[in-house]
Write an enzyme that holds these catalytic residues in place. Structure first.
Site, PDB file in Angstrom:
ATOM      1  N   ASP A  11       0.904  -1.065  -0.068  1.00 17.03           N
ATOM      2  CA  ASP A  11      -0.079   0.070  -0.167  1.00 17.03           C
ATOM      3  C   ASP A  11       0.932   1.060   0.003  1.00 17.03           C
ATOM      4  OD1 ASP A  11      -1.478   2.173   0.746  1.00 17.03           O
ATOM      5  OD2 ASP A  11      -2.931   0.798   1.997  1.00 17.03           O
ATOM      6  N   TYR A 228       1.894  -1.464  15.576  1.00 15.05           N
ATOM      7  CA  TYR A 228       1.168  -1.584  14.252  1.00 15.05           C
ATOM      8  C   TYR A 228       0.935  -0.316  13.428  1.00 15.05           C
ATOM      9  CZ  TYR A 228      -2.738  -4.025  12.095  1.00 15.05           C
ATOM     10  OH  TYR A 228      -3.284  -4.935  11.106  1.00 15.05           O
ATOM     11  N   LYS A 231      -2.900  -3.064   8.326  1.00 11.04           N
ATOM     12  CA  LYS A 231      -3.126  -4.554   8.004  1.00 11.04           C
ATOM     13  C   LYS A 231      -2.175  -4.982   7.134  1.00 11.04           C
ATOM     14  CE  LYS A 231      -5.827  -6.317  11.151  1.00 11.04           C
ATOM     15  NZ  LYS A 231      -5.367  -7.401  11.740  1.00 11.04           N
TER      16      LYS A 231
HETATM   17  P1  13P Z   1      -5.260  -0.804   4.800  1.00 15.44           P
HETATM   18  O1  13P Z   1      -4.529  -1.692   5.819  1.00 15.44           O
HETATM   19  O2  13P Z   1      -5.836  -1.390   3.786  1.00 15.44           O
HETATM   20  O3  13P Z   1      -4.416   0.498   4.453  1.00 15.44           O
HETATM   21  O4  13P Z   1      -6.546  -0.024   5.752  1.00 15.44           O
HETATM   22  C1  13P Z   1      -6.400   0.677   6.717  1.00 15.44           C
HETATM   23  C2  13P Z   1      -7.942   0.619   7.501  1.00 15.44           C
HETATM   24  O5  13P Z   1      -7.560   0.669   8.753  1.00 15.44           O
HETATM   25  C3  13P Z   1      -8.908   1.121   6.753  1.00 15.44           C
HETATM   26  O6  13P Z   1      -9.951   1.390   7.691  1.00 15.44           O
HETATM   27 MG    MG Z   2      -4.139   1.975   3.319  1.00 17.63          MG
HETATM   28 MG    MG Z   3      -5.170  -2.347   2.132  1.00 15.18          MG
END
Ligand code: 13P
Ligand code: MG
Ligand code: MG
Ligand code: 13P
EC number: 3.1.3.11
Length: 384
Positions: A11, A228, A231
């Site tokens: 990302d 963290y 994700k």
């Molecule tokens: P990503 O991990 O896909 O960047 O999403 C972050 C998130 O918490 C969206 O609510």
């Molecule tokens: Mg993101």
């Molecule tokens: Mg993502």
């Protein structure tokens, strides 16, 4: 000649929130990969996205964890992140945790699934890419594909598959892996992979001849960074047919939109919804968690395809159920089990709240004492 398939994703910033990759960032990545192809570093490539994750699908003959290939991916992400910064995209450079490249991208933020294979006469593969979830999200479908004859009749009726498959399961906290064989050890296997946040299926081999059949990206950004940072939206490569699960047996496992962690702020459970490339963008409550599937044939290192595997009315009912489940989960609001358990949340205010309320927590016995003295006073006052 051995062919390596490398799927590397990151990302690097996205449009209007954690929603969708901007086409200009994909174009920047394309330039880097086109030049690497010209230089003969890679044989072929395909660039795509699911939600806010930029996906580089590459083929080459350099084996796994190759420095030049990983450097190519890293440069593509860096160039794409530059554009993301110029355009003011959200969370530009999100998954690029380091300023400098050192050997390979593992531990630097991007997710990686790679397999070096001897191409069969026909080498059909499926690549799965998910947004708003984590690598353990593939545990359940992988079990169904490679160990459950109610999903995969080939396990019963195809002589080459009848010997079952071996699952390499990684304990992402300890950094140790164990190999478990199905069908012999399915209860042990399920005991582990039923905790998908900790025990993640990393690779699957055919028992009969140790043929590598599937690979999952296992980076957990939260553990890499020590805190963290987002994700770890996972990718997976699965080989198909001719002594391996048929394409349709693999896709069948995704007809059930099971609950996965990673929705909204990386802190909620939601159904994994298989979608077409057109719908591979996060919207409602930053989701629901989405899965894109692309099918290819690999021929002498060339990627033939893709076909958009979930772009099909056969998955309409799965998506409808996913939306019903999404409604049901959303009605829990900030309550578990919609919200993740505290240890799995992307971020939390709980420690701050506990600190603020420290002086206001009373021992239960003190509360009773206080109450008793109030009653005693009231009784002492008497009632006429
Ligand atoms: P990503 O991990 O896909 O960047 O999403 C972050 C998130 O918490 C969206 O609510
Ligand atoms: Mg993101
Ligand atoms: Mg993502
Ligand atoms: P193969 O055994 O040739 O892969 O075909 C399996 C099949 O019939 C798909 O449904």
């Amino acid at each position: 000649m051995k062919t390596t398939i490398s799927v590397i994703k990151a990302d690097i910033g996205s449009l209007a929130g954690h929603h969708i990759v901007h086409p200009d960032t994909m174009a920047a990545a394309n330039k880097v990969l086109a030049s690497a192809k010209e230089q003969g570093i890679i044989l072929d490539y395909y660039i795509t996205h699911v939600g806010d994750d930029l996906q580089l699908i590459m083929t080459h003959t350099r084996g796994e964890l190759d420095t030049r290939v990983h450097e190519t991916a890293w440069n593509a992400f860096k160039e794409a992140a530059k554009i993301a910064k110029d355009l003011g995209l959200y969370a530009a450079g999100q998954d690029l945790l380091s300023d400098s490249f050192s050997g390979n991208v593992r531990g630097l933020g991007p997710g990686v699934a790679e397999m070096e294979i001897e191409e069969r006469a026909s080498e059909p593969i499926a690549i799965f890419m998910a947004d708003k979830t984590e690598p353990g999200a593939y545990n359940l479908p992988l079990y169904k594909i490679f160990a459950d004859p109610f999903n995969t009749p080939g396990l019963v009726i195809d002589p080459t598959m009848h010997g079952g498959f071996k699952f390499e399961v990684l304990d992402v906290y300890q950094g140790e892996a164990v190999m478990l064989s199905a069908p012999q050890e399915i209860y042990d296997l399920l005991a582990l992979i039923g905790t998908p946040a900790r025990y993640v299926i990393r690779r699957i081999y055919r028992n009969e001849d140790n043929l590598l059949a599937a690979v999952v990206s296992i980076e957990r950004l939260n553990l890499i960074a020590g805190k963290y940072v987002g994700k770890d939206d996972p990718v997976m490569i699965v080989r198909l047919q001719h002594g391996l699960p048929a394409l349709g047996e693999v896709l069948e496992a995704f007809a059930f939109p099971h609950l996965v962690p990673g929705w909204m702020r990386g802190s909620h459970y939601g159904p994994l919804m298989p979608v077409s490339q057109r719908d591979a963008k996060a919207t409602r409550f930053d989701g629901p968690p989405r899965l894109l599937g692309l099918g290819f044939n690999v021929k002498n290192g060339r990627l033939v395809g893709p076909t958009d595997l979930f772009d099909d009315p056969a998955f309409d009912e799965t998506r409808r159920l996913a939306n019903i489940v999404a409604d049901y989960m959303r009605r829990h609001g900030p309550f578990m089990p919609h919200r993740l358990e505290p240890t799995e949340m992307e971020y939390t205010t709980l420690p701050l709240i506990l600190e603020k309320l420290k002086g206001r927590f009373k021992k239960e016995s003190d509360v009773y004492k206080a109450k008793e003295s109030i009653y005693a006073k009231e009784e002492g006052q008497g009632h006429d």
